[in-house]
Scaffold this motif. Structure first.
Motif, short mmCIF file in Angstrom:
data_model
loop_
_atom_site.label_atom_id
_atom_site.label_comp_id
_atom_site.label_asym_id
_atom_site.label_seq_id
_atom_site.Cartn_x
_atom_site.Cartn_y
_atom_site.Cartn_z
N UNK A 1 -8.04 -2.74 -11.52
CA UNK A 1 -8.90 -3.68 -10.98
C UNK A 1 -8.99 -3.54 -9.38
N UNK A 2 -7.63 -3.26 -8.86
CA UNK A 2 -7.40 -3.12 -7.37
C UNK A 2 -8.24 -1.73 -7.09
N UNK A 3 -7.97 -0.78 -7.86
CA UNK A 3 -8.54 0.31 -7.44
C UNK A 3 -10.06 0.61 -7.62
N UNK A 4 -10.47 -0.35 -8.50
CA UNK A 4 -12.01 -0.55 -8.57
C UNK A 4 -12.59 -0.94 -7.27
N UNK A 5 -12.01 -2.05 -6.83
CA UNK A 5 -12.22 -2.61 -5.47
C UNK A 5 -12.18 -1.76 -4.50
N UNK A 6 -10.99 -1.07 -4.29
CA UNK A 6 -10.66 -0.04 -3.32
C UNK A 6 -11.93 0.94 -3.46
N UNK A 7 -12.25 1.43 -4.26
CA UNK A 7 -13.11 2.72 -4.48
C UNK A 7 -14.47 2.27 -3.90
N UNK A 8 -14.87 1.16 -4.45
CA UNK A 8 -16.26 0.52 -3.87
C UNK A 8 -16.16 0.42 -2.44
N UNK A 9 -14.98 0.12 -1.90
CA UNK A 9 -14.99 -0.32 -0.39
C UNK A 9 -15.08 1.05 0.47
N UNK A 10 -14.16 1.92 -0.07
CA UNK A 10 -14.37 3.40 0.61
C UNK A 10 -15.81 3.91 0.58
N UNK A 11 -16.37 3.76 -0.46
CA UNK A 11 -17.85 4.22 -0.95
C UNK A 11 -18.83 3.40 -0.01
N UNK A 12 -18.59 2.30 0.22
CA UNK A 12 -19.65 1.46 1.33
C UNK A 12 -19.30 1.86 2.46
N UNK A 13 -17.90 1.83 3.00
CA UNK A 13 -17.82 2.55 4.33
C UNK A 13 -18.24 3.84 4.71
N UNK A 14 -18.28 4.86 3.49
CA UNK A 14 -18.55 6.16 4.01
C UNK A 14 -20.01 6.83 3.41
N UNK B 1 -11.19 11.59 -4.24
CA UNK B 1 -10.84 10.86 -5.23
C UNK B 1 -9.58 9.93 -5.60
N UNK B 2 -9.45 9.11 -6.44
CA UNK B 2 -8.21 8.31 -6.58
C UNK B 2 -7.92 7.32 -5.44
N UNK B 3 -8.27 6.01 -5.45
CA UNK B 3 -8.07 5.26 -4.42
C UNK B 3 -7.06 4.01 -5.15
N UNK B 4 -6.09 4.19 -5.87
CA UNK B 4 -5.23 3.27 -6.34
C UNK B 4 -4.00 3.30 -5.50
N UNK B 5 -3.71 4.04 -4.34
CA UNK B 5 -2.66 4.01 -3.40
C UNK B 5 -3.22 3.58 -2.14
N UNK B 6 -4.18 2.86 -2.12
CA UNK B 6 -5.00 2.43 -0.73
C UNK B 6 -4.04 1.26 -0.22
N UNK B 7 -3.63 1.28 1.17
CA UNK B 7 -2.68 0.29 1.76
C UNK B 7 -3.32 -0.38 2.83
N UNK B 8 -3.37 -1.68 3.03
CA UNK B 8 -4.08 -2.35 4.12
C UNK B 8 -3.09 -2.50 5.10
N UNK B 9 -3.41 -2.18 6.52
CA UNK B 9 -2.41 -2.33 7.47
C UNK B 9 -2.62 -3.63 8.10
N UNK B 10 -1.50 -4.38 8.39
CA UNK B 10 -1.42 -5.71 8.81
C UNK B 10 -1.93 -5.74 10.38
N UNK B 11 -2.37 -6.68 10.88
CA UNK B 11 -2.75 -6.96 12.44
C UNK B 11 -1.20 -6.81 12.92
#
Length: 486
Positions: free
Chosen positions: A224-237, A328-338
């Protein structure tokens, strides 16, 4: 394992053999997996003893060919056995293959690299059971699924499918049964195994690596996390023609199945890519480097698993269209805190500008340096940062090896041993001085940066990169100023 991949991942005979060799089931229990890893440890230890590993690894030993043979034998053992076990143990093998580009003999690392994209697949009947539990018979009836996988890796395997109503080609990534439950026990046993094979040193970084791997694995089994991350990267690029991000399909995605559009492409280190002109390889390398800066400085989220199995290239036709990088594969996407980003950006800007005061300010905020540190420690840390900045200099300096820059300031990644020198300087820093534990973000950023550097090196890219980084840093300063005025 990629959420969207191709059936042209590898043309080698060994890769094809690995795809045709099927596993009837995966060892799921802690006892059975522990027993398998214990057997690997015993075999690795026996090999080490037979080669006289103590003498081979001593600084006085001058036996490069024998050491090369030993490491190749160890990698052959690991690649074969980890590929059978799947899950956490195989994922660590993939990570070692990125480092191995500059630490291991080519023959040895080629065996580990096989874990990046191809390994024995799970038999279709076992995969089908997972699909039936996750999707149900009604949804499955809408798909015509090829029982032969197009890719198999550590946590799951990918099957190509066709939607029977509209003809869309889809890629279904199906998670192997039990890999989510085996993470903790696998990692405990792996510490013993890797110590036995003498592949990575013990110490604080060793502990941090396994802590980070645990978090990464727990995230990667969360589809589910990877689903959301993949969608976010697709929208950004989506509007950038240099990149292709698969489109996720919510109808056929669950906690253990991730379905995306099927994207055709070829492997980064394939003969077809290496045969491209210097100009085209430079463009692919530029796209990879620019994407990393975009993730780091603009998106604030970084895909931290940089092994080659997570990239493909769709070649332009007749030179009229761009060669596109498939992500491919956005399972290891990490957010960087402010809280992390601000001092880290200061560190980068200080290193880029040669501003020692700014560099040390960021280093203090991140915990690399502390009040009262010796000038020797500060100099060693500054030299390490300078090494990372080497490809972004205007041209050669007295400290850069000869032949890396041409007259226009273009850096030759194919001739560079920069990753080796970074590792050597980092080891010097760790051994000479008592370092503090840095923010955990540094662990995966180091891994990502190292992976991008290896990417450019393997493609033998030649780039003048200073202006690229300078533009991102200028935009960063403009955003900071606007926020302060606001």
């Amino acid at each position: 394992c990629t959420s969207s991949t191709t059936d042209s991942m590898s043309s080698s005979k060994s890769s094809q053999e690995r795809l045709t060799q099927k596993l009837g089931k995966i060892k799921e229990g802690a006892l059975s997996r522990g027993f398998a890893l214990a057997k690997i440890s015993m075999a690795a230890g026996a090999q080490a003893a037979s080669y006289g590993i103590g003498n081979l690894l001593s600084s006085q030993a001058n036996k490069p060919e024998r050491l090369k043979t030993f490491l190749t034998a160890q990698m052959s053992l690991l690649a074969r056995e980890l590929g059978q076990l799947k899950g956490s143990v195989m994922k660590v093998g993939q990570m070692l293959s990125v480092l191995g580009e500059h630490l291991l003999p080519a023959e040895a690392n080629a065996l580990l690299k096989s874990l990046q994209s191809q390994s024995p697949a799970l038999e279709w009947k076992a995969v089908e059971r997972v699909l039936k539990r996750q999707l149900g018979s009604e949804k499955l009836a809408l798909l015509e699924i090829d029982p032969e996988p197009v890719a198999s890796a550590s946590l799951g395997q990918v099957h190509r499918a066709r939607h029977q109503r509209d003809g869309r080609l889809l890629a279904l990534k199906i998670q192997y049964p039990g890999v989510d439950r085996a993470i903790e026990s696998d990692l405990k046993l792996l510490r013993s195994l890797l110590s036995m094979t003498h592949l990575i040193p013990k110490g604080p970084k060793y502990d941090e690596l396994f802590y980070e791997v645990r978090e990464m694995l727990e995230q990667e089994v969360d589809y589910r996390h990877e689903f959301t991350a993949t969608r976010a990267f697709r929208q950004a690029l989506v509007d950038d023609p240099h990149y292709i991000v698969p489109e996720v399909d919510p109808e056929f995605s669950t906690d253990r199945v991730l379905t995306t559009s099927y994207e055709e492409g070829i492997a980064i280190d394939s003969p077809e890519i290496m045969a491209l002109s210097q100009e085209r390889r430079n463009a692919i390398g530029f796209a990879a480097l620019s994407l990393y800066f975009r993730e780091l400085f603009q998106l604030g989220r970084v895909q931290t698993d940089p092994h080659f199995g997570n990239y493909r290239v769709r070649l332009g036709v007749g030179g009229k269209t761009l060669d596109q990088l498939i992500l491919l594969d956005f399972g290891a996407v990490r957010e960087l805190s402010a809280q992390f980003r601000e001092p880290y950006y200061e560190l980068v800007r200080g290193s880029f500008l040669g501003d020692r005061k700014l560099l040390e300010k960021g280093a203090h905020a991140l915990g690399f340096l502390k009040k009262g540190d010796s000038p020797e420690l500060k100099n060693c840390f500054s030299e390490l940062c300078d090494l990372f900045m080497e490809p972004f200099l205007e041209g050669p300096t007295s400290k850069t090896p000869p032949g890396l820059f041409d007259r226009e300031g273009t850096y030759d990644w194919g001739q560079s041993d920069l990753p080796k020198r970074v590792i050597k300087k980092g080891a010097e820093l760790a051994l000479t001085f008592k370092l503090r534990t840095p923010p955990r973000e540094i662990v995966f950023l180091d891994r990502k940066m190292g992976g991008v550097f290896v990417f450019l090196s393997v493609l033998k890219v030649k780039l003048r990169s200073r202006e690229l980084l300078e533009e991102y840093l200028k935009n960063l300063i403009s955003i900071d100023n606007a926020m302060r005025r606001g």
